[in-house]
Design a protein around this motif. Structure first.
Motif, mmCIF file in Angstrom:
data_model
loop_
_atom_site.group_PDB
_atom_site.id
_atom_site.type_symbol
_atom_site.label_atom_id
_atom_site.label_comp_id
_atom_site.label_asym_id
_atom_site.label_seq_id
_atom_site.Cartn_x
_atom_site.Cartn_y
_atom_site.Cartn_z
ATOM 1 N N ARG A 26 -8.331 50.352 -17.070
ATOM 2 C CA ARG A 26 -7.238 50.969 -16.333
ATOM 3 C C ARG A 26 -6.203 51.628 -17.237
ATOM 4 N NH1 ARG A 26 -7.755 49.410 -10.893
ATOM 5 N NH2 ARG A 26 -6.154 51.000 -10.628
ATOM 6 N N TYR A 27 -6.140 51.217 -18.485
ATOM 7 C CA TYR A 27 -5.133 51.759 -19.398
ATOM 8 C C TYR A 27 -5.571 51.429 -20.814
ATOM 9 C CZ TYR A 27 -0.463 52.563 -21.457
ATOM 10 O OH TYR A 27 0.594 53.019 -22.203
ATOM 11 N N ARG A 28 -5.345 52.367 -21.730
ATOM 12 C CA ARG A 28 -5.688 52.111 -23.125
ATOM 13 C C ARG A 28 -4.735 52.868 -24.032
ATOM 14 N NH1 ARG A 28 -10.769 51.214 -26.355
ATOM 15 N NH2 ARG A 28 -11.962 50.985 -24.451
ATOM 16 N N LYS A 29 -4.264 52.222 -25.072
ATOM 17 C CA LYS A 29 -3.427 52.919 -26.043
ATOM 18 C C LYS A 29 -3.604 52.291 -27.424
ATOM 19 C CE LYS A 29 1.117 54.800 -26.930
ATOM 20 N NZ LYS A 29 2.509 54.932 -26.506
ATOM 21 N N ARG A 30 -3.510 53.137 -28.436
ATOM 22 C CA ARG A 30 -3.725 52.697 -29.807
ATOM 23 C C ARG A 30 -2.574 53.215 -30.671
ATOM 24 N NH1 ARG A 30 -9.376 53.726 -33.072
ATOM 25 N NH2 ARG A 30 -10.217 52.341 -31.488
ATOM 26 N N VAL A 31 -1.987 52.345 -31.456
ATOM 27 C CA VAL A 31 -0.903 52.764 -32.363
ATOM 28 C C VAL A 31 -1.166 52.182 -33.761
ATOM 29 C CG1 VAL A 31 0.844 52.901 -30.518
ATOM 30 C CG2 VAL A 31 0.550 50.755 -31.791
#
Ligand SMILES: [Zn+2]
Length: 296
Positions: A26-31
């Motif tokens: 449903r959601y993905r983020k990479r930092v």
């Protein structure tokens, strides 16, 4: 929404993934990981969760995979590659910042849990997940649950000695951990490159061997023999239904045909039904497994 948030804390990046109850993304983020800065690491993880929950309009459970283990004796992080975590009460600090209980596990355990839940080990009772990459680690999942152990080292086969060293395994290498002849010193990517001695990395060695290069082929044959011995000793203790390989070296297709043939003389059973399989979720295994830490 029944939301499970997984976070994979790596040496170079922090990734967040939110799964719904069916395992759909449903959601993905990479930092980038704030290297060497503990306070900034806590803040970054907290901010990532906040962004995700705001975007989805729902609160989730939170599981975190870390490159180390949570010491049950002290509640603090040990055996971590990201040294700024060592000795810190990372779980407590994150729980205070996030205002809820979280679950935390070693990244190899997250890999094993991900593959056991809805990956290459789906449906199997006992899954051993083995990572063959820059390092060699592992995790054990039984009936859908990670086996941790009182010392938080269950599945950590990489720093056992290689069984039954032969002439071409000598001299026994020294490992950075202070032990000798560790499996990791033979089966990591850098170890394979060193053993081949042709100035190539593991993928290049595999490519050259496929083209008939004798030295690369010999190095891979030694590698497979060592992997067979190392896995057989795990099988004789754990007797897993499935062994899932992850990490960069798991992309060498030949392992899945050759190693189960080579492990036969070392497994204490006339018939062996354990399957050796390649991961399904690849780089996403860590973050998916972290989310599944709240699966039951
Ligand atoms: Zn070692």
């Amino acid at each position: 929404m029944d939301l499970r948030i997984g976070i994979d804390l790596g040496g170079s990046k922090i990734e967040l993934l939110a799964l719904d109850a069916r395992g759909d993304e449903r959601y993905r983020k990479r930092v980038p990981t704030p290297r060497g800065d503990y306070g900034a690491t806590v803040k970054t993880v907290t901010a990532l969760v906040g962004e995700c929950e705001e975007a989805l309009g729902a609160q989730g459970t939170i599981g975190i995979g870390i490159p180390g283990a949570l010491s049950l004796a002290t509640g603090r992080i040990k055996n971590a590659n990201s040294t700024c975590l060592i000795g810190r009460p990372f779980k407590q600090d994150l729980e205070a910042a996030l205002g809820r209980e979280i679950r935390m596990a070693n990244d190899a355990n997250c890999f094993a849990l991900s593959e056991a839940t809805d990956g290459a080990g789906r449906g199997a009772r006992v899954v051993f997940g083995a990572i063959l990459g820059t390092g060699v680690g592992g995790g054990i999942v039984v009936d859908g649950h990670v086996l941790t152990g009182p010392n938080a080292i269950a599945g950590e086969w990489g720093h056992n000695p290689l069984p039954l060293p032969r002439g071409d395994d000598l001299p026994l290498p020294e490992c950075y951990c202070g032990r000798k002849a560790c499996i990791e010193s033979y089966l990591s990517g850098p170890a394979l490159a060193r053993d081949a001695g042709v100035g190539l990395d593991a993928p290049q060695i595999a490519a050259q061997a496929a083209q008939g290069d004798g030295r690369c082929e010999a190095a891979l044959a030694r590698y497979e023999e060592r992997l067979a011995r190392a896995l057989a000793s795990v099988m004789n203790v754990l007797d897993p239904d499935v062994i899932v390989l992850g990490g960069g070296l798991s992309n060498m297709d030949r392992l899945y045909a050759n190693v189960p043939r080579l492990w036969m003389p070392y497994v204490f059973s006339d018939l062996v039904s354990t399957r050796l399989v390649r991961h399904v979720h690849g780089d996403s295994s860590g973050v998916r497994g972290a989310a599944w830490l709240w699966n039951g």
